[in-house]
Enzyme design. Structure first.
Site, PDB file in Angstrom:
ATOM      1  N   LYS A  41      -4.642   8.761  -0.043  1.00  0.00           N
ATOM      2  CA  LYS A  41      -3.357   8.488  -0.010  1.00  0.00           C
ATOM      3  C   LYS A  41      -2.669   9.207  -1.252  1.00  0.00           C
ATOM      4  CE  LYS A  41      -1.598   5.143  -1.744  1.00  0.00           C
ATOM      5  NZ  LYS A  41      -1.058   4.235  -2.517  1.00  0.00           N
ATOM      6  N   PRO A  96       0.832  -1.169  -0.130  1.00  0.00           N
ATOM      7  CA  PRO A  96      -0.112  -0.049   0.126  1.00  0.00           C
ATOM      8  C   PRO A  96       0.818   1.245   0.098  1.00  0.00           C
ATOM      9  CG  PRO A  96      -0.874  -1.484   1.634  1.00  0.00           C
ATOM     10  CD  PRO A  96       0.435  -2.289   1.065  1.00  0.00           C
ATOM     11  N   THR A 146       1.949   2.349  -5.529  1.00  0.00           N
ATOM     12  CA  THR A 146       2.014   3.842  -5.465  1.00  0.00           C
ATOM     13  C   THR A 146       2.249   4.469  -4.064  1.00  0.00           C
ATOM     14  OG1 THR A 146       0.056   3.474  -6.983  1.00  0.00           O
ATOM     15  CG2 THR A 146       0.339   5.878  -6.246  1.00  0.00           C
ATOM     16  N   LYS A 192       2.343   8.678 -12.264  1.00  0.00           N
ATOM     17  CA  LYS A 192       1.397   7.984 -11.569  1.00  0.00           C
ATOM     18  C   LYS A 192       0.579   8.833 -10.760  1.00  0.00           C
ATOM     19  CE  LYS A 192      -1.186   4.831  -9.876  1.00  0.00           C
ATOM     20  NZ  LYS A 192      -2.354   4.124 -10.624  1.00  0.00           N
TER      21      LYS A 192
HETATM   22  P1  NAD Z   1      -4.161  -3.917  -0.686  1.00  0.00           P
HETATM   23  O1  NAD Z   1      -4.492  -3.260   0.519  1.00  0.00           O
HETATM   24  O2  NAD Z   1      -5.383  -4.564  -1.449  1.00  0.00           O
HETATM   25  O3  NAD Z   1      -2.916  -5.036  -0.830  1.00  0.00           O
HETATM   26  C1  NAD Z   1      -1.621  -4.829  -0.537  1.00  0.00           C
HETATM   27  C2  NAD Z   1      -1.303  -6.252   0.115  1.00  0.00           C
HETATM   28  O4  NAD Z   1      -0.033  -5.731   0.777  1.00  0.00           O
HETATM   29  C3  NAD Z   1      -1.879  -6.719   1.373  1.00  0.00           C
HETATM   30  O5  NAD Z   1      -2.085  -8.137   1.042  1.00  0.00           O
HETATM   31  C4  NAD Z   1      -0.849  -6.581   2.495  1.00  0.00           C
HETATM   32  O6  NAD Z   1      -1.221  -7.480   3.355  1.00  0.00           O
HETATM   33  C5  NAD Z   1       0.423  -6.600   1.808  1.00  0.00           C
HETATM   34  N1  NAD Z   1       1.494  -5.822   2.576  1.00  0.00           N
HETATM   35  C6  NAD Z   1       1.299  -4.615   3.413  1.00  0.00           C
HETATM   36  N2  NAD Z   1       2.688  -4.596   4.191  1.00  0.00           N
HETATM   37  C7  NAD Z   1       3.393  -5.369   3.596  1.00  0.00           C
HETATM   38  C8  NAD Z   1       4.773  -5.691   4.025  1.00  0.00           C
HETATM   39  N3  NAD Z   1       5.443  -5.021   4.664  1.00  0.00           N
HETATM   40  N4  NAD Z   1       5.277  -6.998   3.435  1.00  0.00           N
HETATM   41  C9  NAD Z   1       4.549  -7.670   2.600  1.00  0.00           C
HETATM   42  N5  NAD Z   1       3.330  -7.310   2.330  1.00  0.00           N
HETATM   43  C10 NAD Z   1       2.650  -6.182   2.704  1.00  0.00           C
HETATM   44  O7  NAD Z   1      -3.726  -2.888  -2.127  1.00  0.00           O
HETATM   45  P2  NAD Z   1      -3.853  -3.115  -3.483  1.00  0.00           P
HETATM   46  O8  NAD Z   1      -5.185  -2.439  -4.060  1.00  0.00           O
HETATM   47  O9  NAD Z   1      -3.430  -4.153  -4.227  1.00  0.00           O
HETATM   48  O10 NAD Z   1      -2.848  -1.799  -3.838  1.00  0.00           O
HETATM   49  C11 NAD Z   1      -1.312  -1.954  -3.876  1.00  0.00           C
HETATM   50  C12 NAD Z   1      -0.645  -0.796  -4.321  1.00  0.00           C
HETATM   51  O11 NAD Z   1      -1.057  -0.483  -5.553  1.00  0.00           O
HETATM   52  C13 NAD Z   1      -1.221   0.602  -3.675  1.00  0.00           C
HETATM   53  O12 NAD Z   1       0.065   1.509  -3.545  1.00  0.00           O
HETATM   54  C14 NAD Z   1      -2.205   1.181  -4.415  1.00  0.00           C
HETATM   55  O13 NAD Z   1      -2.191   2.683  -4.242  1.00  0.00           O
HETATM   56  C15 NAD Z   1      -1.678   0.915  -6.114  1.00  0.00           C
HETATM   57  N6  NAD Z   1      -2.764   0.771  -6.797  1.00  0.00           N
HETATM   58  C16 NAD Z   1      -3.949   0.023  -6.612  1.00  0.00           C
HETATM   59  C17 NAD Z   1      -4.983   0.011  -7.685  1.00  0.00           C
HETATM   60  C18 NAD Z   1      -6.239  -0.625  -7.399  1.00  0.00           C
HETATM   61  O14 NAD Z   1      -7.306  -0.333  -8.203  1.00  0.00           O
HETATM   62  N7  NAD Z   1      -6.534  -1.203  -6.338  1.00  0.00           N
HETATM   63  C19 NAD Z   1      -4.737   0.338  -8.781  1.00  0.00           C
HETATM   64  C20 NAD Z   1      -3.318   0.900  -9.170  1.00  0.00           C
HETATM   65  C21 NAD Z   1      -2.297   1.196  -8.129  1.00  0.00           C
END
Ligand code: NAD
Length: 308
Positions: free
Chosen positions: A255, A76, A107, A180
């Site tokens: 965020k 995240p 991101t 981004k």
């Molecule tokens: P999410 O919260 O669904 O998944 C994040 C995962 O990371 C979780 O399973 C969590 O347990 C794991 N995690 C957290 N800290 C960790 C650590 N220290 N070590 C290992 N694993 C860890 O988030 P998401 O929606 O998959 O988004 C992830 C990133 O992608 C974010 O930065 C978000 O802004 C970006 N993003 C998301 C989207 C979307 O549509 N969801 C689109 C583009 C970019």
């Protein structure tokens, strides 16, 4: 027989789980890790053929032994990403092979990416920022757009190809995130505009489906209306048609708007709509919508329909 393609994947959430699955579908053997052990074991037990690692350091060690092409992370925030690479149990402690690219697709703030790059390069590793656009449906369909910062664009692109369709080299480390952060500020603003518009039309008696069809071929067209429509039932397989679940969390876009505001302050840029959008999404988080998809703004705006 060609040597197996090997990579590590850290962070198996809404985006990472599909991205990792697409790597496997395109022939990669993965070593995977998530901070939540149940998430790692679920991914491994669902027939992915992936191997679980109990920490980023162990994952890096296993990747080093197997000669992995890359370690990819999708977590995240900047604090999580720094923990993944620089923490006491982080990737750099595990000593991956020097030829293994370290590719972060989260991101996050540019400072975190540059800090990790500095520490990684002192040890001889190549770290690059490779954030993505396209949200969960594109992660699922392997059609993500990658915005890449750092020196080894062609090598990184080769590794990331199973997950995406478009790849842009933006410049040095941090420049992928610059692109981004700008994209997401525009997205945040356009989702509010789309929701306001569709709600206005509905309250004036126009069917939101008809108005969507018109907007999709008119000058108001944008991704928020033609691909990720916020009105329940208009598009299949978008969060709005699934009670705003499993998409791009309101907390995450809040965020990203915070990242945009920090960069706007640093670069003395006027971003009035970015600033107002940040406050709107922040208020939604305070009201308990943080884990709902950000298109839930439509539901909030239309909640007073009974007062028509
Ligand atoms: P999410 O919260 O669904 O998944 C994040 C995962 O990371 C979780 O399973 C969590 O347990 C794991 N995690 C957290 N800290 C960790 C650590 N220290 N070590 C290992 N694993 C860890 O988030 P998401 O929606 O998959 O988004 C992830 C990133 O992608 C974010 O930065 C978000 O802004 C970006 N993003 C998301 C989207 C979307 O549509 N969801 C689109 C583009 C970019």
């Amino acid at each position: 027989m060609a040597a197996p393609k090997i990579a590590g994947f850290i962070g198996l959430g809404n985006m990472g789980s599909y991205m990792a699955r697409n790597m496997i579908n395109k022939g990669y053997q993965l070593v995977v890790h998530d901070a939540v052990p149940a998430v790692t074991s679920k991914f491994v037990s669902e027939g992915s053929g992936a191997t679980a690692a109990s920490s980023p350091a162990q994952l890096a060690e296993m990747c080093g032994e197997k000669g992995a092409a890359a370690i990819i992370s999708m977590v995240p925030e900047g604090s999580h990403m720094r923990e993944v690479y620089l923490g006491s149990d982080g990737v750099l402690k595990g000593g991956p092979s020097k030829s293994t690219l370290l590719l972060d697709s989260s991101t996050i703030d540019i400072d975190s990416a540059q800090q990790v790059e500095k520490e990684a390069s002192k040890l001889g590793y190549t770290f690059m920022d490779c954030p993505v656009s396209g949200a969960v449906p594109a992660a699922k369909a392997a059609t993500l757009t990658f915005m890449i910062g750092g020196p080894k664009f062609e090598e990184a692109k080769t590794v990331l190809e199973p997950m995406g369709q478009r790849f842009f080299h933006c410049g040095p480390v941090g420049s992928g995130l610059t692109a981004k952060i700008c994209n997401n500020m525009m997205l945040a603003i356009s989702m509010i505009g789309t929701s306001e518009t569709l709600n206005l039309g509905a309250r004036m008696g126009l069917d939101p489906k008809l108005l969507t069809d018109i907007l999709c071929v008119s000058s108001g067209r944008c991704w928020s209306v033609d691909t990720y429509n916020p009105v329940p039932g208009i598009k299949e397989s978008v969060p709005a048609s699934n009670d705003y679940k499993d998409g791009f969390g309101t907390a995450l876009i809040t965020k990203d708007l915070g990242l945009a505001q920090t960069e706007a302050t640093k670069s003395k840029s006027a971003t009035p709509l970015g600033s107002i959008s940040h406050q709107i999404y922040r208020t939604m988080c305070a009201q308990g919508y943080g884990s709902k998809d950000f298109s839930v703004i439509y539901k909030i705006l239309s909640a007073n329909d009974s007062q028509k």
